[in-house]
Design an enzyme around this catalytic site. Structure first.
Site, PDB file in Angstrom:
ATOM      1  N   LYS A 240       0.859  -1.190   0.000  1.00  0.00           N
ATOM      2  CA  LYS A 240       0.000   0.000   0.000  1.00  0.00           C
ATOM      3  C   LYS A 240       0.891   1.234   0.000  1.00  0.00           C
ATOM      4  O   LYS A 240       1.690   1.434   0.913  1.00  0.00           O
ATOM      5  CB  LYS A 240      -0.899   0.024   1.237  1.00  0.00           C
ATOM      6  CG  LYS A 240      -1.607   1.370   1.467  1.00  0.00           C
ATOM      7  CD  LYS A 240      -2.480   1.393   2.721  1.00  0.00           C
ATOM      8  CE  LYS A 240      -3.008   2.810   3.012  1.00  0.00           C
ATOM      9  NZ  LYS A 240      -3.841   2.877   4.238  1.00  0.00           N
TER      10      LYS A 240
ATOM     11  N   LYS B  76      -9.743  13.347   7.821  1.00  0.00           N
ATOM     12  CA  LYS B  76      -9.229  13.029   9.151  1.00  0.00           C
ATOM     13  C   LYS B  76      -9.161  14.305   9.999  1.00  0.00           C
ATOM     14  O   LYS B  76      -9.018  15.393   9.446  1.00  0.00           O
ATOM     15  CB  LYS B  76      -7.809  12.453   9.028  1.00  0.00           C
ATOM     16  CG  LYS B  76      -7.742  11.032   8.493  1.00  0.00           C
ATOM     17  CD  LYS B  76      -6.289  10.564   8.432  1.00  0.00           C
ATOM     18  CE  LYS B  76      -6.183   9.147   7.887  1.00  0.00           C
ATOM     19  NZ  LYS B  76      -6.830   8.130   8.719  1.00  0.00           N
TER      20      LYS B  76
ATOM     21  N   ASP C 249       1.924   6.690   5.275  1.00  0.00           N
ATOM     22  CA  ASP C 249       0.905   5.710   4.884  1.00  0.00           C
ATOM     23  C   ASP C 249       1.328   4.929   3.632  1.00  0.00           C
ATOM     24  O   ASP C 249       0.560   4.138   3.097  1.00  0.00           O
ATOM     25  CB  ASP C 249      -0.437   6.428   4.663  1.00  0.00           C
ATOM     26  CG  ASP C 249      -1.627   5.519   4.903  1.00  0.00           C
ATOM     27  OD1 ASP C 249      -1.460   4.478   5.551  1.00  0.00           O
ATOM     28  OD2 ASP C 249      -2.725   5.855   4.415  1.00  0.00           O
TER      29      ASP C 249
ATOM     30  N   ASP D 121      -2.338  10.460   3.238  1.00  0.00           N
ATOM     31  CA  ASP D 121      -3.733  10.088   3.475  1.00  0.00           C
ATOM     32  C   ASP D 121      -4.427  11.143   4.329  1.00  0.00           C
ATOM     33  O   ASP D 121      -4.329  11.129   5.547  1.00  0.00           O
ATOM     34  CB  ASP D 121      -3.786   8.710   4.164  1.00  0.00           C
ATOM     35  CG  ASP D 121      -5.219   8.256   4.428  1.00  0.00           C
ATOM     36  OD1 ASP D 121      -6.146   8.862   3.852  1.00  0.00           O
ATOM     37  OD2 ASP D 121      -5.397   7.283   5.200  1.00  0.00           O
TER      38      ASP D 121
ATOM     39  N   ARG E 226      -7.507  -0.337   1.184  1.00  0.00           N
ATOM     40  CA  ARG E 226      -8.055  -1.574   0.604  1.00  0.00           C
ATOM     41  C   ARG E 226      -8.490  -1.353  -0.848  1.00  0.00           C
ATOM     42  O   ARG E 226      -8.452  -2.274  -1.658  1.00  0.00           O
ATOM     43  CB  ARG E 226      -9.190  -2.094   1.495  1.00  0.00           C
ATOM     44  CG  ARG E 226     -10.369  -1.183   1.610  1.00  0.00           C
ATOM     45  CD  ARG E 226     -11.208  -1.424   2.864  1.00  0.00           C
ATOM     46  NE  ARG E 226     -10.586  -0.866   4.074  1.00  0.00           N
ATOM     47  CZ  ARG E 226     -11.108  -0.955   5.298  1.00  0.00           C
ATOM     48  NH1 ARG E 226     -12.254  -1.596   5.488  1.00  0.00           N
ATOM     49  NH2 ARG E 226     -10.497  -0.430   6.328  1.00  0.00           N
TER      50      ARG E 226
ATOM     51  N   GLU F 100      -9.208   3.863   2.331  1.00  0.00           N
ATOM     52  CA  GLU F 100      -8.742   3.906   0.938  1.00  0.00           C
ATOM     53  C   GLU F 100      -7.707   2.841   0.612  1.00  0.00           C
ATOM     54  O   GLU F 100      -7.552   2.462  -0.544  1.00  0.00           O
ATOM     55  CB  GLU F 100      -8.176   5.301   0.625  1.00  0.00           C
ATOM     56  CG  GLU F 100      -6.706   5.540   1.030  1.00  0.00           C
ATOM     57  CD  GLU F 100      -6.443   5.446   2.523  1.00  0.00           C
ATOM     58  OE1 GLU F 100      -7.406   5.578   3.306  1.00  0.00           O
ATOM     59  OE2 GLU F 100      -5.287   5.219   2.913  1.00  0.00           O
TER      60      GLU F 100
HETATM   61  N1  BES Z   1      -3.900   4.841   6.867  1.00  0.00           N
HETATM   62  C1  BES Z   1      -5.008   4.651   7.711  1.00  0.00           C
HETATM   63  C2  BES Z   1      -4.724   3.690   8.864  1.00  0.00           C
HETATM   64  C3  BES Z   1      -3.720   4.178   9.875  1.00  0.00           C
HETATM   65  C4  BES Z   1      -4.126   4.952  10.938  1.00  0.00           C
HETATM   66  C5  BES Z   1      -2.406   3.818   9.766  1.00  0.00           C
HETATM   67  C6  BES Z   1      -3.197   5.377  11.862  1.00  0.00           C
HETATM   68  C7  BES Z   1      -1.475   4.240  10.692  1.00  0.00           C
HETATM   69  C8  BES Z   1      -1.887   5.025  11.751  1.00  0.00           C
HETATM   70  C9  BES Z   1      -6.163   4.097   6.901  1.00  0.00           C
HETATM   71  O1  BES Z   1      -6.248   4.510   5.586  1.00  0.00           O
HETATM   72  C10 BES Z   1      -7.407   4.553   7.570  1.00  0.00           C
HETATM   73  O2  BES Z   1      -7.662   5.729   7.565  1.00  0.00           O
HETATM   74  N2  BES Z   1      -8.149   3.616   8.123  1.00  0.00           N
HETATM   75  C11 BES Z   1      -9.344   3.932   8.814  1.00  0.00           C
HETATM   76  C12 BES Z   1     -10.380   2.913   8.434  1.00  0.00           C
HETATM   77  C13 BES Z   1     -11.764   3.272   8.870  1.00  0.00           C
HETATM   78  C14 BES Z   1     -12.252   4.470   8.102  1.00  0.00           C
HETATM   79  C15 BES Z   1     -12.653   2.090   8.645  1.00  0.00           C
HETATM   80  C16 BES Z   1      -9.057   3.876  10.310  1.00  0.00           C
HETATM   81  O3  BES Z   1      -8.262   3.035  10.732  1.00  0.00           O
HETATM   82  O4  BES Z   1      -9.598   4.691  11.033  1.00  0.00           O
HETATM   83 ZN    ZN Z   2      -4.501   5.071   4.731  1.00  0.00          ZN
HETATM   84 MN    MN Z   3      -7.327   6.314   5.359  1.00  0.00          MN
END
Ligand code: BES
Ligand code: ZN
Ligand code: MN
Length: 492
Positions: free
Chosen positions: A257, A269, A280, A262, A343, A341
């Site tokens: 990935k 966010k 990311d 992000d 996935r 995103e």
């Molecule tokens: N890149 C993030 C996950 C992440 C968060 C990695 C903190 C490292 C540190 C990912 O794209 C994301 O935003 N995931 C969301 C998923 C949710 C919207 C279902 C998350 O983990 O909040």
């Molecule tokens: Zn992400």
């Molecule tokens: Mn994300």
């Protein structure tokens, strides 16, 4: 910092480290130099209660061979813990003002000396890595001063060089990954990531292929392109090919990935801590660094590394929550949350690698979910797999390399949680089991019969405090893991 090995000491080494194995009756195991140094030096060792515990250090001044030297006794523990010994020395000396360190390991049993010396070198190399290129006003006292580490190995010199050669390639891979991960998102974006990979890997014989957005549109990668839609940066699919088998073996695919930043997209966010999302792309970074490692040591394995590189931004063209996108596989996805995103990027990358290379094994690495950090913290990456032998091999490689993994479950009940009322699936489930439903999403794109492991490394790519082999910041997690897997499984 340069690292070298030598059979003998040169004599003008003023800073000398000597490993000591821990256990009862430490006096009996103190190096002979201490006897020569006399009672004051030995009293200093006793006063410090030095017992050889891994990573402990005691420093004494001693007159050896008519010259005054600074002698550092460094604990190697009971199990010849070279990583902690090397790490402790570097932590103490890197910015100390000293420029040259000699580590004499000739007291280590000759059967184990080469491995110990090579691991010491690896630790020194990894622990001394810094990312200071943007610091124009770094105070002199914080600047690294240590320029060389010389490890004295006696007649184990040949075996040591041989043990070090592959570890050196691995260390270079880790360093490359750390640089990619550390660079901010105005410097590393999909196209510049590709250029860095090209410059680093092509000279080693890795073949690079790149798909731009037009090519991906042609292939129907609607999920990956949907993520990229709100960004000014052009998405890229980076393909890195290494065949050290001369066409004899089918390729194994590593998929990363690579979200170079992000923001969450329209599902934006919160501002606090958002700067973290420059890393990311840590999965893509690990895959690229692993290619550096395996090509650097000319591994007899056939591997393709694929990175889905995109930037997730919110603008007037960005995709909206509720949008339905069509993936390259033909399956449709309702994008409930534009922040889920990763996935969406991985699914199209995985479909493409299957159609192009027909790998029998796919390992993907991704900073996929914050929920993974809630589950395992920063000690283990999570592994999800449809194949027990593959999971076991990766977990074992994790144990050997230090990039630890812990198995997480998959199952039909979790899979149901991402059914959508309007499309084939939605891109998020509920809050519960967030890392598992993310893995289930990817599983829906893995072809029948393909062995697949998904590594959620969200908690491992970046460290907020120093570890044994890293300063705080980018860890390079995943490189040594994949390199070890290649060695244990593909080259066995
Ligand atoms: N890149 C993030 C996950 C992440 C968060 C990695 C903190 C490292 C540190 C990912 O794209 C994301 O935003 N995931 C969301 C998923 C949710 C919207 C279902 C998350 O983990 O909040
Ligand atoms: Zn992400
Ligand atoms: Mn994300």
């Amino acid at each position: 910092m340069s690292i070298s090995f030598s059979p003998d000491r040169s004599g003008d080494d003023v800073l000398l480290a000597l490993p000591v194995i821990s256990g009862e009756g430490i006096e009996g195991r103190l190096p002979p130099e201490l006897a020569e140094a006399g009672p004051i030096a030995r009293a200093a060792v006793a006063a410090a209660r030095f017992n050889g515990e891994a990573g402990s250090i005691v420093e004494v001044l001693a007159e050896i061979g008519g010259a005054v030297k600074r002698v550092l006794l460094v604990g190697a523990g009971t199990a010849l813990d070279a990583e902690r010994a090397g790490s402790a020395l570097i932590t103490k000396l890197l910015t100390s003002g000293d420029t040259a360190l000699t580590i004499d390991v000739r007291s280590i049993d000759s059967a184990k000396r080469a491995e110990f010396a090579a691991r010491l070198a690896l630790a020194a190399s990894l622990r001394s890595w810094r990312f200071d290129i943007y610091r124009t006003k770094l105070p002199a006292r914080q600047k690294p001063t240590l320029e060389s580490v010389t490890i004295i190995v006696g007649d184990a010199i040949g075996a040591t060089e041989e043990a070090w050669s592959p570890l050196k390639a691995s260390a270079k891979g880790v360093a490359f990954t750390r640089t990619l991960v550390s660079e901010p998102a105005n410097i590393i974006y999909p196209e510049s990531f590709v250029e860095r990979a090209r410059a680093e890997l092509e000279p080693l014989g890795v073949e690079i292929e790149v798909l731009d957005e037009a090519a991906m549109r042609e292939l129907g990668m609607g999920a990956l392109l949907g993520v990229s839609q709100g960004s000014e940066r052009e998405a890229q699919l980076l393909v890195m090919k290494w065949d050290g088998t001369g066409g004899a073996a089918d390729p194994v695919a590593f998929v990363g990935k690579g979200v170079t930043f992000d923001t969450g997209g329209i599902s934006l966010k919160p501002g606090a801590g958002m700067e973290d999302m420059k890393w990311d792309m840590g999965g893509a970074g690990a895959v690229t660094g692993a290619m550096r490692a395996i090509a650097g040591r000319k591994a007899k394995a056939h591997v393709v590394g694929i990175c889905g590189l995109v930037e997730n931004m919110p603008d007037g063209k960005a995709q909206r929550p509720g949008d339905v996108v069509k993936t390259m596989s033909g399956q449709t996805v309702e994008v409930i949350n534009t922040d889920a995103e990763g996935r969406l990027v991985l699914c199209d990358a995985i479909t493409w690698v299957q159609s192009r290379f027909k790998p029998k094994t796919i390992i993907d690495l991704a900073t996929l979910t914050g929920a993974m950090i809630i589950s395992l913290g920063h000690e283990y990456g999570g592994i999800f797999s449809n194949d027990d032998a593959l999971a076991d091999a990766l977990i074992a490689a994790g144990r050997t390399s230090g990039d630890k993994l812990w198995r997480m479950p998959l199952g039909e009940a979790y899979d149901k949680m991402i059914d959508s009322p309007i499309a084939d699936m939605k891109n998020v489930g509920e809050r519960a089991a967030g890392s598992i439903t993310a893995a289930q999403f990817i599983a829906r794109f893995v072809d029948e019969g393909v062995k697949w492991a998904h590594l959620d490394i969200a908690g491992m790519v970046w460290a907020s405090k120093p570890g044994t082999l890293w300063e705080k910041g980018a860890t390079g997690y995943g490189v040594r893991l994949l390199d070890q897997y290649v060695k244990d499984v593909l080259e066995a």
